[in-house]
Every structure is written in structure tokens, then in C-alpha cells.
Design a protein around this motif. Sequence first.
Motif, mmCIF file in Angstrom:
data_model
loop_
_atom_site.group_PDB
_atom_site.id
_atom_site.type_symbol
_atom_site.label_atom_id
_atom_site.label_comp_id
_atom_site.label_asym_id
_atom_site.label_seq_id
_atom_site.Cartn_x
_atom_site.Cartn_y
_atom_site.Cartn_z
ATOM 1 N N THR A 1 33.399 46.492 36.465
ATOM 2 C CA THR A 1 33.013 47.840 36.040
ATOM 3 C C THR A 1 31.536 47.763 35.686
ATOM 4 O O THR A 1 31.152 47.136 34.702
ATOM 5 C CB THR A 1 33.812 48.275 34.792
ATOM 6 O OG1 THR A 1 35.197 48.161 35.104
ATOM 7 C CG2 THR A 1 33.477 49.698 34.402
ATOM 8 N N LEU A 2 30.704 48.354 36.511
ATOM 9 C CA LEU A 2 29.263 48.154 36.350
ATOM 10 C C LEU A 2 28.730 48.785 35.067
ATOM 11 O O LEU A 2 29.145 49.876 34.667
ATOM 12 C CB LEU A 2 28.514 48.725 37.564
ATOM 13 C CG LEU A 2 28.855 48.094 38.907
ATOM 14 C CD1 LEU A 2 28.009 48.717 40.015
ATOM 15 C CD2 LEU A 2 28.655 46.582 38.875
ATOM 16 N N ILE A 3 27.811 48.079 34.468
ATOM 17 C CA ILE A 3 27.186 48.548 33.235
ATOM 18 C C ILE A 3 26.432 49.854 33.487
ATOM 19 O O ILE A 3 25.935 50.100 34.593
ATOM 20 C CB ILE A 3 26.233 47.465 32.679
ATOM 21 C CG1 ILE A 3 25.752 47.849 31.282
ATOM 22 C CG2 ILE A 3 25.048 47.233 33.624
ATOM 23 C CD1 ILE A 3 25.061 46.722 30.542
ATOM 24 N N GLY B 1 23.496 43.367 40.505
ATOM 25 C CA GLY B 1 23.943 41.998 40.272
ATOM 26 C C GLY B 1 25.408 41.905 39.909
ATOM 27 O O GLY B 1 25.982 40.823 39.909
ATOM 28 N N GLY B 2 26.012 43.052 39.552
ATOM 29 C CA GLY B 2 27.434 43.042 39.201
ATOM 30 C C GLY B 2 27.695 42.853 37.720
ATOM 31 O O GLY B 2 28.762 42.405 37.318
ATOM 32 N N LEU B 3 26.721 43.206 36.893
ATOM 33 C CA LEU B 3 26.879 43.021 35.445
ATOM 34 C C LEU B 3 27.777 44.104 34.850
ATOM 35 O O LEU B 3 27.624 45.277 35.172
ATOM 36 C CB LEU B 3 25.491 43.067 34.768
ATOM 37 C CG LEU B 3 25.462 42.879 33.247
ATOM 38 C CD1 LEU B 3 25.975 41.496 32.849
ATOM 39 C CD2 LEU B 3 24.063 43.100 32.699
ATOM 40 N N SER B 4 28.682 43.676 33.997
ATOM 41 C CA SER B 4 29.491 44.631 33.238
ATOM 42 C C SER B 4 29.026 44.605 31.781
ATOM 43 O O SER B 4 28.390 43.649 31.344
ATOM 44 C CB SER B 4 30.975 44.262 33.337
ATOM 45 O OG SER B 4 31.147 42.911 32.964
ATOM 46 N N ARG C 1 20.123 38.768 42.714
ATOM 47 C CA ARG C 1 20.901 37.915 43.619
ATOM 48 C C ARG C 1 21.505 36.707 42.910
ATOM 49 O O ARG C 1 22.399 36.054 43.440
ATOM 50 C CB ARG C 1 20.026 37.458 44.787
ATOM 51 C CG ARG C 1 19.632 38.625 45.693
ATOM 52 C CD ARG C 1 18.397 38.325 46.521
ATOM 53 N NE ARG C 1 17.898 39.503 47.207
ATOM 54 C CZ ARG C 1 17.094 40.412 46.663
ATOM 55 N NH1 ARG C 1 16.686 40.272 45.404
ATOM 56 N NH2 ARG C 1 16.694 41.461 47.343
ATOM 57 N N TRP C 2 21.014 36.396 41.692
ATOM 58 C CA TRP C 2 21.547 35.266 40.919
ATOM 59 C C TRP C 2 22.411 35.697 39.740
ATOM 60 O O TRP C 2 22.931 34.855 39.019
ATOM 61 C CB TRP C 2 20.396 34.359 40.453
ATOM 62 C CG TRP C 2 19.861 33.575 41.606
ATOM 63 C CD1 TRP C 2 18.759 33.863 42.361
ATOM 64 C CD2 TRP C 2 20.444 32.408 42.188
ATOM 65 N NE1 TRP C 2 18.617 32.948 43.360
ATOM 66 C CE2 TRP C 2 19.628 32.037 43.283
ATOM 67 C CE3 TRP C 2 21.574 31.631 41.892
ATOM 68 C CZ2 TRP C 2 19.910 30.921 44.084
ATOM 69 C CZ3 TRP C 2 21.850 30.522 42.684
ATOM 70 C CH2 TRP C 2 21.023 30.186 43.768
ATOM 71 N N ALA D 1 25.335 33.408 37.613
ATOM 72 C CA ALA D 1 25.234 33.243 36.159
ATOM 73 C C ALA D 1 26.512 33.731 35.473
ATOM 74 O O ALA D 1 27.046 33.050 34.590
ATOM 75 C CB ALA D 1 24.020 34.005 35.632
ATOM 76 N N LEU D 2 27.000 34.876 35.896
ATOM 77 C CA LEU D 2 28.191 35.435 35.263
ATOM 78 C C LEU D 2 29.412 34.555 35.502
ATOM 79 O O LEU D 2 30.222 34.329 34.603
ATOM 80 C CB LEU D 2 28.434 36.859 35.783
ATOM 81 C CG LEU D 2 27.343 37.873 35.384
ATOM 82 C CD1 LEU D 2 27.505 39.180 36.141
ATOM 83 C CD2 LEU D 2 27.372 38.123 33.874
ATOM 84 N N GLU D 3 29.527 34.022 36.721
ATOM 85 C CA GLU D 3 30.624 33.101 37.027
ATOM 86 C C GLU D 3 30.620 31.901 36.097
ATOM 87 O O GLU D 3 31.647 31.375 35.720
ATOM 88 C CB GLU D 3 30.486 32.565 38.459
ATOM 89 C CG GLU D 3 31.082 33.454 39.526
ATOM 90 C CD GLU D 3 30.613 33.002 40.908
ATOM 91 O OE1 GLU D 3 30.286 31.805 41.080
ATOM 92 O OE2 GLU D 3 30.553 33.877 41.805
#
Length: 561
Positions: free
Chosen positions: A313-315, A533-536, A496-497, A501-503
Amino acid sequence: MENKTIARTLRLLSQLMELHNENPFKIKSIANAYFKVDKLPFALRDKPIEEIDQIEGIGKGLASKIIELLQTGELKELEDIIQKTPAGVVEMLAIKGIGPKKISIIWHTLHIESIGELYYACNENRLIEAKGFGLKTQEEIKNAIEFKLAANGRFLYAQVEGFASTLFTQLSAWLVKIDHDALMGFAGQYRRACEIIDELDIVIGAEHLEAVIENMTSFSPLSLIQAEDCFIATTEAGFRIRLYVVEKTAFYLEWFKLTGNPGHVKKVLNLAGNGPFMNERDIYSQAGLAFIEPELREDFDEIELAKHNNLPTLIQYEDLKGSLHNHSTWSDGVHTLEQMALYCKEQLNLQYLGICDHSKTAVYAKGLNEQRVFGQHQEIDALNQKLAPFKIFKGIESDILSDGSLDYSDDILKTFDFVVASVHSNLRMDEAKATARLLKAIENPYTTILGHPTGRLLLSRAGYPIDYKKIIDACAANQVVIEINANPLRLDLDWRWHRYALEKGVLLSVNPDAHRMEGFNDMQYGILVARKGGLSADKCLNAFTLDQINEYFESKKARKL
DNA sequence: GCCGTTTTCGGCCCGACTGTTTTCAGTCG
């Protein structure tokens, strides 16, 4: 005229005077005025003209230049000196790594008058003949020119934004008269919120297709030329716009096709079949995928994630509860600590502000020595009483020195609530050296956040090379947060990173690095790339509530005891 | 060209680093 424009004009004047070997003290004085104007907390155009020469660093001579600029929009002295300088030489001022002194030699001794010639001369090994130039400098200049050429016709998202939104409004107003119920939307890189935009794509879904196409070139804000499948225009600044006009019934499919990058579009359509599709959601649903937000359509791993309904769920901007990494007048900021705090509290409805003025090594930026750190902490304590429950956190942007150590002793470092560690000097390092330097800083128990990890300036300077995986792994191991510096020129850590990082369980923080109140708005750009980047929200440090972040800082502190 | 005077002229001016030197100049943040 804006202060920024006045400041830039003065800087250009001082640089050109340097190229013409004028009095160095005069030059310095004008350059100094450029810095001062850039940091003024008020607009010069609102200042009574008789008060302008009262400003520190601005005397009678500079005041008259500024007044001339405010009243006429031009500066005769600058026009004259531009006349005496080849255009290509003026352009060279934008090449990173060479300043007026070197350009002066390039121009006067080597008789090179354009960037093209300069590049050619590098290839012919001719630069090393000049005094003060060697092989390394020649190579440096060649690389910088290549970087600059690659940036031609490309723009930062933030540079394009205002233009795009005005254009959209004009186009809507124009379109409604010709085709009342047409659909329209941005596509391509702009809709994907890419940090760099090569061209602006717009799709129109027309009910009266022929009427729109026939009239399109009459849309006066752009000089549109009809091409095979679209209309093309290029602005004076070299920005390309593509306008696609399609049947209204085909709008959503075309909009989809023109939004995602080619890999993404192809993969989704392979799954979705030929339609018809009611809208974009329908396309993804027929492909057996969860809906993928435009920012994510980069052919990264988003299709796999959508297949298994694992998309984050994107921020959103509204998720942010505070702002970390900001400057005040204590170092090189424009507004006072109290102004910055009040802006966060009252204009942005945030719960906290992290203030991170520069540390002592950054002398050029009035970096804080130990005594001034103590002084600032006293002011913060007083303001916290006054502004409660809003809280100012005691932070510092500590320089990472060449050997990777931080800028203060542990006794000082432990007095902060949190520490942003960033590199500001000695930016030319190879990957091994840069990585080792950052690793040491990450391993410092007082480092809370790694600031702008590569030091890049988009379209202007490549960052130093780093081993991203090693850096991110070390942040995970040492519980160090990585900054997404939200300045539209940085946006560093690169999106792209973010996934990696989240993983690894690393938290990210959207930090505006604000040097004035308006600077907080840059968090909008940080959010856009964070979404790419896919940050929640739950993995974003400054989306933590005041209580949560308090606890986070406390537990981080407890770890090193 | 600015500033600050012991007021009309002389001083102004960050430090690290790099690449080019052979003792220092240019660039950067």
C-alpha cells in the motif's frame, strides 16, 4: 523578479568578470552578494528601494544593480560583458569540476570557444599542454561534458511540473470547446512520476476525433507539428511534448499503453488479451492482476507482486507525521528554528520537526562547533516548552570525514536525539573507497540516518559510486535508516534500491533537507519516488507518530549503552 | 565593490583535497 533570479544574475556577472580578469575583490564582492541575496528571508522586490543598500554585503554599487534588475528586468553591465564573451564559453560555466580560472585558460590560451571544441580537444589530448592541466583534469572534463550532453533536453520532474499543469489547464479549456466530453490524461514518464523527464506525453480520447485532429495545430500555446501517430512540439527550452489523439472508446487502453514502460505494457497485455476494456482497472483485472499504480509500472517486479496480491500500500503525503533533516539560521538555513517549527506545526499540521544543522567541519555553511551545539539545544528546550505537544528533535547533519568517522566526539554525539551522517567533501572517490567510508559511518553507533547516500545531483553531477548491497546490508545490520533526500535534484537513495532496502528490513525516511520554510514542500517529490520504490507508510520513519518516533530514537540510543 | 574605521583608505579571505607542481592554485560544499 524573484530573489533567486537576482542571485543567479549576480553570480553570472561575477563569473564572467572573472573570465575577463577584472579586479578580484570586486568579483568577490559580487559573488558574496549572490550568496547573501540567495539567503535573504524576504523578497527584495517588496523592500523599499532606499533600504536595499542597508543589507549586509550590499552597498551603493550593488544596490543600484539590484534596483536596475527589479525595475527593468535587465542589467546593462551584464549584457555588455555577455556581448564580449563567446556563447560557448558562457556555457562552459555549467560544466562541473571546472571553474572560471580553468575556463579562462581554455579560452585565452587554448583558444577554445565552445563545449564541442573542448570535447574534441580532450580527445586529441590537447588540454594537457596548458599550464595547470594534466591527464586527470582532461579526463575529468571529458566525463563532465559527456554527462552534460546526456542531460540535454532532459528535465527534472520538479522543473516540468508547473509547465505541465498550466499546459493541462490550457489544453482542457481549448478542448472543451471542440469536443465537450473528451477525456484527457498525462501518460509516460510524467504520469509514472519519474525523477527525470525526457518528454511529456498527453493522451486525448476524442468523441469527435476528426474535429480535434483538424484543429489541434491551432492550439496556440504550443507549436504543434503533426507526426505519424501524434502531435509533437518542442518548447524554447528544448522540452519535447507528444500529444496523442485517439477515439474515446480506445482511450483507456491507449492511456495504459502510453503510461507504463514497454516491458510492463507488453507483459500485462499478454495476460489481459485483447479486451475490450472499460478502464485501466479492467485491464489489470482481466490480466488476473491487482491494480498497479502508475508509479510502479516500470517492469521491475510489480507484475509478480500483483499476481500474488502482494503489492505494497503505497505511502501518501498525508501519511507523514513529521519532517527530519532540516536546517535553520544556526547554520546555512534562511529561517529561524522557531519559524521552521511553527511552519511544520501550523501550516503542515505535523507533530514534530527534526533539526539537523551542519556540523563543525562544514565551515562554509556556518557549521556548529561544540559550544553552539549546546546553545542550540537550549533554544530547542525552550521552544519545546512553548510549542508542546509539538516537538523539535535535536539532530545534527554530521559530516562523514574522509576516513568515515563522524565530526564530533562521542560525548557530543550522545547529546543528540538523532544523527544524520552525510558526505559533503572529497566527493571524487572510487567505489571501494566510497563504500568503505560509508560503511564506517554506518557502523558508528551514533548514526541514526544515512543522508543522501551517493551525493548525486540529477542531470548535473553523478554521485560517487557505491556498492549498494553492501551499504544497505550494513544499514540493516546496524539499524540505520536510509534517507530519501526529497530535494528534486537529489532524490537519493535512488528508488531502484528502495525495494532491496525494504526487503532487508531497512526503514526509509523522506527528508526534505529544507533550508527555508518552503523547502518542506519538497517532501512531495520524495513521496513520489518513495511510491515508485514501493514504500509503505509503516516502513517510513517520518510517518511514525510522535510517540512512535520518540520510542524509536530512545531504543536506538539504548542499544549503544 | 563592501566594510569599518583610530573615517576617505586599506584590508577583505573557510579548509580539505586534488592534481599539478616542486610549493601551490583551483574547486568544492
